[in-house]
Scaffold this motif. Sequence first.
Motif, PDB file in Angstrom:
ATOM      1  N   LYS A  17      43.225   9.116 -13.414  1.00  0.00           N
ATOM      2  CA  LYS A  17      44.315   9.976 -13.265  1.00  0.00           C
ATOM      3  C   LYS A  17      43.923  11.475 -13.118  1.00  0.00           C
ATOM      4  O   LYS A  17      44.397  12.298 -12.280  1.00  0.00           O
ATOM      5  CB  LYS A  17      45.307   9.796 -14.447  1.00  0.00           C
ATOM      6  CG  LYS A  17      46.130   8.665 -14.642  1.00  0.00           C
ATOM      7  CD  LYS A  17      47.019   8.518 -15.645  1.00  0.00           C
ATOM      8  CE  LYS A  17      47.813   7.211 -15.613  1.00  0.00           C
ATOM      9  NZ  LYS A  17      48.558   6.956 -16.839  1.00  0.00           N
ATOM     10  N   ASP A  24      49.764   4.615  -9.874  1.00  0.00           N
ATOM     11  CA  ASP A  24      49.976   4.131  -8.545  1.00  0.00           C
ATOM     12  C   ASP A  24      49.522   5.419  -7.572  1.00  0.00           C
ATOM     13  O   ASP A  24      48.840   5.158  -6.340  1.00  0.00           O
ATOM     14  CB  ASP A  24      51.492   4.367  -8.480  1.00  0.00           C
ATOM     15  CG  ASP A  24      52.207   3.074  -9.281  1.00  0.00           C
ATOM     16  OD1 ASP A  24      52.056   3.247 -10.550  1.00  0.00           O
ATOM     17  OD2 ASP A  24      52.531   2.076  -8.582  1.00  0.00           O
ATOM     18  N   GLU A  25      49.484   6.744  -7.828  1.00  0.00           N
ATOM     19  CA  GLU A  25      49.239   7.732  -7.281  1.00  0.00           C
ATOM     20  C   GLU A  25      47.778   7.586  -6.880  1.00  0.00           C
ATOM     21  O   GLU A  25      47.119   8.074  -5.733  1.00  0.00           O
ATOM     22  CB  GLU A  25      49.725   9.031  -7.582  1.00  0.00           C
ATOM     23  CG  GLU A  25      51.161   9.171  -7.452  1.00  0.00           C
ATOM     24  CD  GLU A  25      51.712  10.406  -8.262  1.00  0.00           C
ATOM     25  OE1 GLU A  25      52.613  11.105  -7.821  1.00  0.00           O
ATOM     26  OE2 GLU A  25      51.157  10.591  -9.322  1.00  0.00           O
ATOM     27  N   LEU A  36      43.111  13.097  -9.829  1.00  0.00           N
ATOM     28  CA  LEU A  36      44.061  13.993  -8.993  1.00  0.00           C
ATOM     29  C   LEU A  36      44.263  15.206  -9.349  1.00  0.00           C
ATOM     30  O   LEU A  36      45.355  15.819  -8.952  1.00  0.00           O
ATOM     31  CB  LEU A  36      45.308  13.139  -8.984  1.00  0.00           C
ATOM     32  CG  LEU A  36      45.323  11.821  -8.204  1.00  0.00           C
ATOM     33  CD1 LEU A  36      46.844  11.261  -8.088  1.00  0.00           C
ATOM     34  CD2 LEU A  36      44.968  12.095  -6.650  1.00  0.00           C
ATOM     35  N   ASP A  65      53.539  16.868  -1.772  1.00  0.00           N
ATOM     36  CA  ASP A  65      53.766  15.806  -1.266  1.00  0.00           C
ATOM     37  C   ASP A  65      55.574  15.990  -1.155  1.00  0.00           C
ATOM     38  O   ASP A  65      56.144  16.423  -2.150  1.00  0.00           O
ATOM     39  CB  ASP A  65      53.359  14.456  -2.217  1.00  0.00           C
ATOM     40  CG  ASP A  65      51.832  14.450  -2.209  1.00  0.00           C
ATOM     41  OD1 ASP A  65      51.359  14.755  -1.062  1.00  0.00           O
ATOM     42  OD2 ASP A  65      51.690  13.918  -3.288  1.00  0.00           O
ATOM     43  N   HIS A  84      45.589   7.403  -3.679  1.00  0.00           N
ATOM     44  CA  HIS A  84      44.503   8.477  -3.163  1.00  0.00           C
ATOM     45  C   HIS A  84      43.226   7.642  -3.242  1.00  0.00           C
ATOM     46  O   HIS A  84      42.444   7.998  -1.877  1.00  0.00           O
ATOM     47  CB  HIS A  84      44.515   9.297  -4.250  1.00  0.00           C
ATOM     48  CG  HIS A  84      43.514  10.282  -4.064  1.00  0.00           C
ATOM     49  ND1 HIS A  84      43.500  11.295  -3.042  1.00  0.00           N
ATOM     50  CD2 HIS A  84      42.437  10.775  -4.831  1.00  0.00           C
ATOM     51  CE1 HIS A  84      42.345  11.896  -2.891  1.00  0.00           C
ATOM     52  NE2 HIS A  84      41.752  11.793  -4.140  1.00  0.00           N
ATOM     53  N   PRO A 142      49.698  12.540 -13.716  1.00  0.00           N
ATOM     54  CA  PRO A 142      49.884  11.526 -12.444  1.00  0.00           C
ATOM     55  C   PRO A 142      49.879  10.049 -12.649  1.00  0.00           C
ATOM     56  O   PRO A 142      49.546   9.764 -13.883  1.00  0.00           O
ATOM     57  CB  PRO A 142      48.217  11.673 -11.717  1.00  0.00           C
ATOM     58  CG  PRO A 142      47.719  13.181 -12.478  1.00  0.00           C
ATOM     59  CD  PRO A 142      48.519  13.262 -13.532  1.00  0.00           C
ATOM     60  N   SER A 143      50.531   9.117 -11.948  1.00  0.00           N
ATOM     61  CA  SER A 143      50.609   7.871 -12.271  1.00  0.00           C
ATOM     62  C   SER A 143      49.505   7.300 -11.724  1.00  0.00           C
ATOM     63  O   SER A 143      48.812   7.524 -10.883  1.00  0.00           O
ATOM     64  CB  SER A 143      51.945   7.393 -11.720  1.00  0.00           C
ATOM     65  OG  SER A 143      51.862   7.355 -10.065  1.00  0.00           O
ATOM     66  N   SER A 146      56.313  17.119  -4.879  1.00  0.00           N
ATOM     67  CA  SER A 146      55.404  16.727  -5.957  1.00  0.00           C
ATOM     68  C   SER A 146      54.067  17.444  -5.647  1.00  0.00           C
ATOM     69  O   SER A 146      53.732  17.425  -4.656  1.00  0.00           O
ATOM     70  CB  SER A 146      55.175  15.430  -6.317  1.00  0.00           C
ATOM     71  OG  SER A 146      54.347  15.209  -7.477  1.00  0.00           O
ATOM     72  N   ASP A 163      57.363  17.906 -10.392  1.00  0.00           N
ATOM     73  CA  ASP A 163      58.251  17.323  -9.434  1.00  0.00           C
ATOM     74  C   ASP A 163      59.486  17.981  -9.483  1.00  0.00           C
ATOM     75  O   ASP A 163      60.129  18.425 -10.444  1.00  0.00           O
ATOM     76  CB  ASP A 163      58.404  15.969 -10.039  1.00  0.00           C
ATOM     77  CG  ASP A 163      57.324  14.998  -9.853  1.00  0.00           C
ATOM     78  OD1 ASP A 163      56.048  15.113  -9.205  1.00  0.00           O
ATOM     79  OD2 ASP A 163      57.316  13.812 -10.076  1.00  0.00           O
ATOM     80  N   ARG A 204      51.083  17.377 -12.827  1.00  0.00           N
ATOM     81  CA  ARG A 204      51.760  17.420 -11.514  1.00  0.00           C
ATOM     82  C   ARG A 204      53.270  18.076 -11.827  1.00  0.00           C
ATOM     83  O   ARG A 204      53.674  17.803 -13.131  1.00  0.00           O
ATOM     84  CB  ARG A 204      51.944  16.222 -10.786  1.00  0.00           C
ATOM     85  CG  ARG A 204      50.499  15.870 -10.313  1.00  0.00           C
ATOM     86  CD  ARG A 204      50.931  14.480  -9.301  1.00  0.00           C
ATOM     87  NE  ARG A 204      51.329  14.881  -8.039  1.00  0.00           N
ATOM     88  CZ  ARG A 204      50.572  15.091  -6.998  1.00  0.00           C
ATOM     89  NH1 ARG A 204      48.964  15.546  -7.350  1.00  0.00           N
ATOM     90  NH2 ARG A 204      51.242  15.468  -5.715  1.00  0.00           N
TER      91      ARG A 204
END
Length: 309
Positions: free
Chosen positions: A223, A297-298, A226, A253, A302, A294-295, A262, A232, A230
Amino acid sequence: MTDTIVVEGVRKAYGGKQALDGLDLVVGGGTVHAVLGPNGAGKTTAVRIMATLLRHDEGSVRVAGYDVRTKAAEVRRRIGLLGQHAAVDEELGGRQNLEMFGRLHHLGARRAGTRADELLERFGLADTGRKAVKQYSGGMRRRLDLAASLITEPQVLFLDEPTTGLDPRGRAEVWQSVRSLVGGGTTVLLTTQYLEEADQLADRISVIDGGRVVADGTADQLKAKLGGDRIDVVVRNAADLPRAAELLPGDPDVDEDRRLLSAPVSDRMAALTETVRALEGAGIEAEDIVLRRPSLDEVFLHLTKEGAA
């Protein structure tokens, strides 16, 4: 902690297409190591090679101290494998299934029965052991699959997407079972497409793309790639997204459907304060503003995007 699985420079091609392209992987003993990757990345091919079900073209693989090519029988005595699809007989009861697997592994009738009872108790299936498997829920069936893979008390367990198709309750049941295994000293290599699963279970994660590892580390270490935290922002009016994006740091994003922006930040509190003031000054109304990590998933999107580039 010793390394239970060591994969070095492994290559495997199917009809000229490279499934594994110099795969390197190290799994510490008594841990859960997750392998993530998009469809076709080589996850299942890697597991099949490590489980002696498929021969690699180049490189070396050692599992539990033995070379999978030259000492395949020794490897098989020390591993269990839970594939993507159920391996139990739905017409038989849970106990009958486990006894059958025990007999297939030459445990003998008495030992097979005793082991079946131990595993049914361990996985919370003792009260359902005589019920036909076709009457089991998805989570119960997968736990029985997991029990069957442990009939010989393996040192290493390969779980290839073990919770595919399960509802959240069934997935949680399998997760708890995996945690109890590792607590008892079993080494688990897990392939999954559920990012939350890796985040919940894995001590270490390897991301595979294009047949090789493109990133490796703990969930927190991945994580961090990234850029840390972050911010949001959900705006009330979608028409305000372009203006709001100009006020956030970096290149945020934009998710138009969710009215969400985000962006990565380095100073959490300063970024929050500055963002609130900037939005208010521009007359942009925000429904929600959140600081978060960050998740996975992100991170996954990436890293695999980079690997494909």
